[in-house]
Motif scaffolding. Sequence first.
Motif, short mmCIF file in Angstrom:
data_model
loop_
_atom_site.label_atom_id
_atom_site.label_comp_id
_atom_site.label_asym_id
_atom_site.label_seq_id
_atom_site.Cartn_x
_atom_site.Cartn_y
_atom_site.Cartn_z
N GLY A 245 0.78 -1.24 0.00
CA GLY A 245 0.00 0.00 0.00
C GLY A 245 0.81 1.28 0.00
O GLY A 245 0.25 2.35 0.22
N GLY B 108 -3.89 -4.07 -4.34
CA GLY B 108 -4.56 -5.04 -3.47
C GLY B 108 -4.77 -4.51 -2.06
O GLY B 108 -5.79 -4.80 -1.42
N HIS C 228 -0.36 2.79 -7.11
CA HIS C 228 -0.60 2.18 -8.43
C HIS C 228 -2.04 1.70 -8.58
O HIS C 228 -2.73 1.44 -7.58
ZN ZN Z 1 -0.37 -2.15 -4.15
#
Ligand code: ZN
Length: 227
Positions: free
Chosen positions: A65, A103, A99
Motif C-alpha cells: 500500500g 490489493g 498504483h
Molecule cells: Zn499495491
Amino acid sequence: MKELMEGVTRFREHIYKEHEQKLQVLGREGQSPKTLMISCSDSRVVPELITQSLPGDLFVIRNAGNIVPPWQSINGGVTSTIEYAVVGLGVTDIVICGHADCGAMKAHFAPEGALDAMPSVKAWIGHSRAARDIVHACCAGAGDTEKLDRLVEENVTLQLTHLRSHPSVAAALASGKIRLHGWVFDIESGTIRAFDGRTRQFGPLSDGDTPPIAEGGLDRDTPKKAA
Ligand code: ZN
C-alpha cells in the motif's frame, strides 16, 4: 525458484558486465542516491524499471500500500529508512508511488471479516483509513473501479501528509532541501499520474516535463534575492 536461479545466472553472465565499472565504483565509494521512492510491494510495480534507474540511483522503501505511518505511531523500518535517507544520504526528492489495482487499497472494500486471517495487514492498512473514509464520503454513487482509483490517489496524498510528520522531512522542507512528489502508476498503460500541490489534482506526467511537485522545493530552485 528455477526462474530466479536462471535470472541470477543471466545477471552474472550478461547484465553485470554492462554495469561492472559502475558497480565497482559504487562498491568502493558507497552510494549517494538523490531520490527516495516509497512504492507498493506489488510485483507489477518495479520502481527501477518505470523510472529506468540504475544501481546507485534510487533509495527504495516498498511495502503493502506504499504506506508511511505517521511519525511515532510505529518506530519501524519505514520511519528509520526515511530518516536515514533524508539525514544520512541527503536525498533531494521523495516520491510516494501508488498504483492502479492495488490489493492493499482493495482490501478496504473487502467484506466484513475478510481480513480476519491477516490481522497484521488489517492493522497496517489502518494507516490509510482516512483515504477510505474520504472515498466513502465523496464517491457514494460511483462504481467500484472509480472508487478504487480515487482511493489510490487519496492514499498517496494521505501518505504525503504522514510523511510531513516525520521530523527529518519537516526540517528538510522548512530549509528548502527537499521536494515531495505523489505519483500513481497505471500498470496496463505504463503511464504515471503526478500530484500537483498547487492545483491539488493528479495529471499525466509528460515526457521531458519538469515533474509537478506536491510540496517543497530546493534552495537552488529559486533565485536568491539581492542583499
Ligand atoms: Zn499495491
